[in-house]
Design a protein around this motif. Structure first.
Motif, short mmCIF file in Angstrom:
data_model
loop_
_atom_site.label_atom_id
_atom_site.label_comp_id
_atom_site.label_asym_id
_atom_site.label_seq_id
_atom_site.Cartn_x
_atom_site.Cartn_y
_atom_site.Cartn_z
N LEU A 47 -3.30 0.30 2.63
CA LEU A 47 -4.01 1.33 3.53
C LEU A 47 -4.51 0.57 4.98
O LEU A 47 -4.31 1.16 6.16
CB LEU A 47 -5.40 2.06 2.92
CG LEU A 47 -5.02 2.95 2.04
CD1 LEU A 47 -6.19 3.46 1.31
CD2 LEU A 47 -4.37 4.40 2.35
N ARG A 48 -4.82 -0.65 4.90
CA ARG A 48 -5.20 -1.74 5.76
C ARG A 48 -4.02 -1.69 6.74
O ARG A 48 -4.20 -1.76 7.77
CB ARG A 48 -5.65 -2.78 5.22
CG ARG A 48 -6.43 -3.71 6.24
CD ARG A 48 -7.05 -4.98 5.74
NE ARG A 48 -7.86 -4.91 4.68
CZ ARG A 48 -7.95 -5.04 3.34
NH1 ARG A 48 -6.85 -5.53 3.07
NH2 ARG A 48 -9.13 -4.68 2.72
N LEU A 49 -2.90 -2.04 6.16
CA LEU A 49 -1.50 -2.29 7.12
C LEU A 49 -0.99 -0.96 7.58
O LEU A 49 -0.80 -1.00 8.71
CB LEU A 49 -0.71 -2.87 6.08
CG LEU A 49 -0.78 -4.38 5.61
CD1 LEU A 49 0.23 -4.84 4.85
CD2 LEU A 49 -0.91 -5.18 7.00
N GLU A 50 -0.94 0.26 6.94
CA GLU A 50 -0.25 1.33 7.37
C GLU A 50 -1.24 2.54 7.66
O GLU A 50 -0.64 3.51 8.10
CB GLU A 50 1.02 1.71 6.31
CG GLU A 50 1.75 0.66 6.04
CD GLU A 50 3.15 0.91 5.13
OE1 GLU A 50 3.08 2.24 5.02
OE2 GLU A 50 3.46 0.05 4.51
N ALA A 51 -2.33 2.46 7.17
CA ALA A 51 -3.32 3.72 7.83
C ALA A 51 -4.52 3.21 7.91
O ALA A 51 -5.70 3.45 6.97
CB ALA A 51 -3.17 4.69 6.59
#
Length: 65
Positions: A47-51
């Motif tokens: 989530l941190r990387l993609e959202a």
């Protein structure tokens, strides 16, 4: 933050034996306490990387409750 059982949902998943063995080896080498801890951390990283906005909203909701 310690969550009560009411705040937790269960997710069940199947992985190959090799994938499971890799996770178990990584847990020994890293600071994760369990497979669940490892998987929760992996989800947060994804989530941190993609959202990142979605993660930010989720963490804000947790802090507000």
């Amino acid at each position: 933050m310690i969550m009560s059982e009411k705040e937790l949902d269960t997710i069940s998943l199947k992985v190959t034996k090799k994938f499971n063995q890799a996770i178990e080896k990584f847990i020994i080498l890293d600071s994760h306490m369990s497979k669940s801890d490892f998987i929760r951390d992996a989800i947060r990283d994804k989530l941190r990387l993609e959202a990142p906005q979605l993660l930010k909203e989720m963490l804000k909701e947790e802090a507000d409750s």
